[in-house]
Design an enzyme around this catalytic site. Sequence first.
Site, PDB file in Angstrom:
ATOM      1  N   HIS A 184       0.814  -1.204   0.000  1.00  0.00           N
ATOM      2  CA  HIS A 184       0.000   0.000   0.000  1.00  0.00           C
ATOM      3  C   HIS A 184       0.854   1.264   0.000  1.00  0.00           C
ATOM      4  O   HIS A 184       0.388   2.316  -0.442  1.00  0.00           O
ATOM      5  CB  HIS A 184      -0.952  -0.014   1.191  1.00  0.00           C
ATOM      6  CG  HIS A 184      -2.115  -0.932   0.998  1.00  0.00           C
ATOM      7  ND1 HIS A 184      -3.366  -0.691   1.537  1.00  0.00           N
ATOM      8  CD2 HIS A 184      -2.232  -2.096   0.311  1.00  0.00           C
ATOM      9  CE1 HIS A 184      -4.193  -1.672   1.192  1.00  0.00           C
ATOM     10  NE2 HIS A 184      -3.519  -2.538   0.454  1.00  0.00           N
ATOM     11  N   HIS A 236      -2.160 -12.382  -2.627  1.00  0.00           N
ATOM     12  CA  HIS A 236      -3.215 -13.100  -1.916  1.00  0.00           C
ATOM     13  C   HIS A 236      -2.844 -14.543  -1.595  1.00  0.00           C
ATOM     14  O   HIS A 236      -3.666 -15.295  -1.087  1.00  0.00           O
ATOM     15  CB  HIS A 236      -4.515 -13.041  -2.715  1.00  0.00           C
ATOM     16  CG  HIS A 236      -5.113 -11.671  -2.744  1.00  0.00           C
ATOM     17  ND1 HIS A 236      -6.278 -11.364  -3.423  1.00  0.00           N
ATOM     18  CD2 HIS A 236      -4.706 -10.506  -2.170  1.00  0.00           C
ATOM     19  CE1 HIS A 236      -6.552 -10.076  -3.271  1.00  0.00           C
ATOM     20  NE2 HIS A 236      -5.613  -9.538  -2.517  1.00  0.00           N
TER      21      HIS A 236
END
Length: 773
Positions: free
Chosen positions: A110, A289
């Site tokens: 992020h 993920h």
Amino acid sequence: MNEMTIDKTNTDSYPMAGQCPFGGDRIGGALGSRPALENWYPHRLRVELLHQNGLAADPLGPDFDYAKAFETIDLDALKSDIKQFLTSSVAWWPSDYGNYGPQMIRMAWHSAGTYRIADGRGGAGTGMQRFAPISSWWDNGNTDKSRRLLQPIKHKYGNALSWADLMVLTGNCALEIMGLPTYGFAGGRLDAWEADNATYWGPEVVEMGSVSSFDDMVNRDKRWRGKNGDADYDLENPLAASHQALIYVNPEGPYANGDPQGSANDIRVTFTRMAMNDEETVALIAGGHAFGKSHGMTPAKEIGPPPEMAPMEAMGLGWHNPNGTGAGKDTMTNGIEGSWTPDPTQWDNAYLENLFKFDWEQTKSPAGALQWTPKDPSAPRTPDAHVAGQSHPLMMMTSDIALKVDPEYRKVCEKFLNDFDAFTQAFSKAWYKLTHRDMGPKHRYLGPEVTIEDGLLWQDPIPDAAYAPVGEAEVATLKQAILATGLSVSDLAFTAFSAASTYRDSDKRGGANGGRLALAPQKDWAVNRRAAPVVDALRGVMAEFNHGRTDGKQVSLADLIVLAGCTAVEKAARDAGVETQVPFTPGRVDTTQELTDIEMFQWLKPVVDGFRNYVDDGFGAMTRSLSPEELFLDKANLLTLTAPEWVVLTGGLRALAANHDGSNRGIFTDRVGVLTTDFFRTLTDTNLVWEKIDADGTSFALKDRETGQAKFEATRNDLIFGSNAQLRNIADAYAGSDGQSRFVADFVRVWDKVMMLDRYDVKGHRRQGPMAA
């Protein structure tokens, strides 16, 4: 004061009707909750943005050399400290599965994932995740905890390790302890010391304190045009994230509608804007993920305010969760609950295997967020992150199902399913690109792990010189040869500035080094066409100088273009009666067309370049609501100019007649090509008045106040230096009788600054100007 027309619906922002806004009943914008200037004069050009993150805010001072400080770190020891921490757990914020790795990957991702190719802003380069607004975006929920957990390591290594580098390195260490062979790591990111007020993150119309849920926020944020899936479906430029306060897309689908194909459309737009192709996009999503879990045990409306709105006693931590312990099994981030794989702390291909092996149905998390669960009850389960012996169904987000539904993404997924080694390499390289994309040339890369291959196209590679650079004697000879071409001062200065001004400090791309002004796409831009015959003539000078030399010295076209501009400035100053020597630092090297990513360099094409009085024909459609002078300010910001530097550089380029099309707009002089202060003297002359030529107010005529006779023409990019109070006062400093010598000296300094913006091979890792370079 008279009663004013005010917005009575926002009573905390404005005084009651009839009250003077500057009265003693209220502290003004300097100390108040909102800046008074922005409240009362919303269309004022915010020139102060040029001075943010200046040296006055930096506790380390201008002489701090980060490269030297970073060299003192034992990188192996630092990584050992990080990895030891990653497999620990502290009571106030326990690690999932006894491993902080997935949490730290998210923090690093992020931090880097805000990068966007359109203006090069965002990214991990200055550690902006520490400041508003990014620190308090919904999508960054609990990254404040990740950074706080790393604080002991940061304190141990002190200023030799920036937060920006620590966050990325921790992400790398996390991948390594979970089995992924990383592609490399480079230090060299210099921390910013204050919030970024210049970057446009979109129409942030939703105040974070008024949001009752994640879905509530994104449903009220409108930045798209067209309908999802249609040909005209597009995201406002230069934005990359699909909604306010997100890094990429809404994991529940566009506006939380649960539509996988619609989600795929959003993913393709946003990841492309972030400089990733389809294969890199799939690799990043599927690879990321493979680790960790999503958290959604508590509804968003029950979570406390983000860090920038939290109470003082929270000491910079936000998103307080009142349920249970507020952490561990009770954690809340984006509202989705569960893990993608049965082994969330191990690098494997289980994410893709499960995505394609099972059919998935929509369900809802405990927090009420939309997610997907396998229809097959015999599908593998994932262990609870905190309670031994408990397990849960696997989870997918709508943005995961999108990879299976979209035909092009599905092809990439199937490739990776059949070749895990290819997937591993693709994710490792895409992660490296993600976390290093905004660092600029490899001269800025620090540390022993900078062992990756040369020539990665996204790094804008420049070959090493195979010859010695020119010295003072050769420079003198070349100056004579340049003047002998008969090229005008205006053309020479225009060409040099056109090469150097492609630089943008946001991601350290562009600049004169590499000689890309002579290559596609830059040679074909309308704003650069005036440079083409100059480049051709300079090629001839280069060929004649280099031919048959036996001393090993050669001049590159990149160097010659800059030297030609410096020569022109010296002559223009001499013609104005001021002798000066413009600094010139050789060493630029010409790159090749094969080493130039045309698509990525196309993003450097200016929409507005007020320095050369250029406004793209498609300006209105591209920017929607911005004025030319606002994008001119943005250009000055990307060149790290202060307000005085912006003013003096523009005035000098007008004196040099450096308009892109050779027009006379803003050329307020009859001594064209002479480095005079005529631009400032005319601009501040009270005997002259300006009138609109067109209804839109983009062109103006200067007329004599008494006779009405037209003297000059101008654009908004000229008149802003007389209409804006801050800029006009700077122009006044050069318009006076004592301004000429100071003007030439100041212009030469800022000219050299612009020519050297991309020369990290010689200027190192110290702060440069108002922005961290």
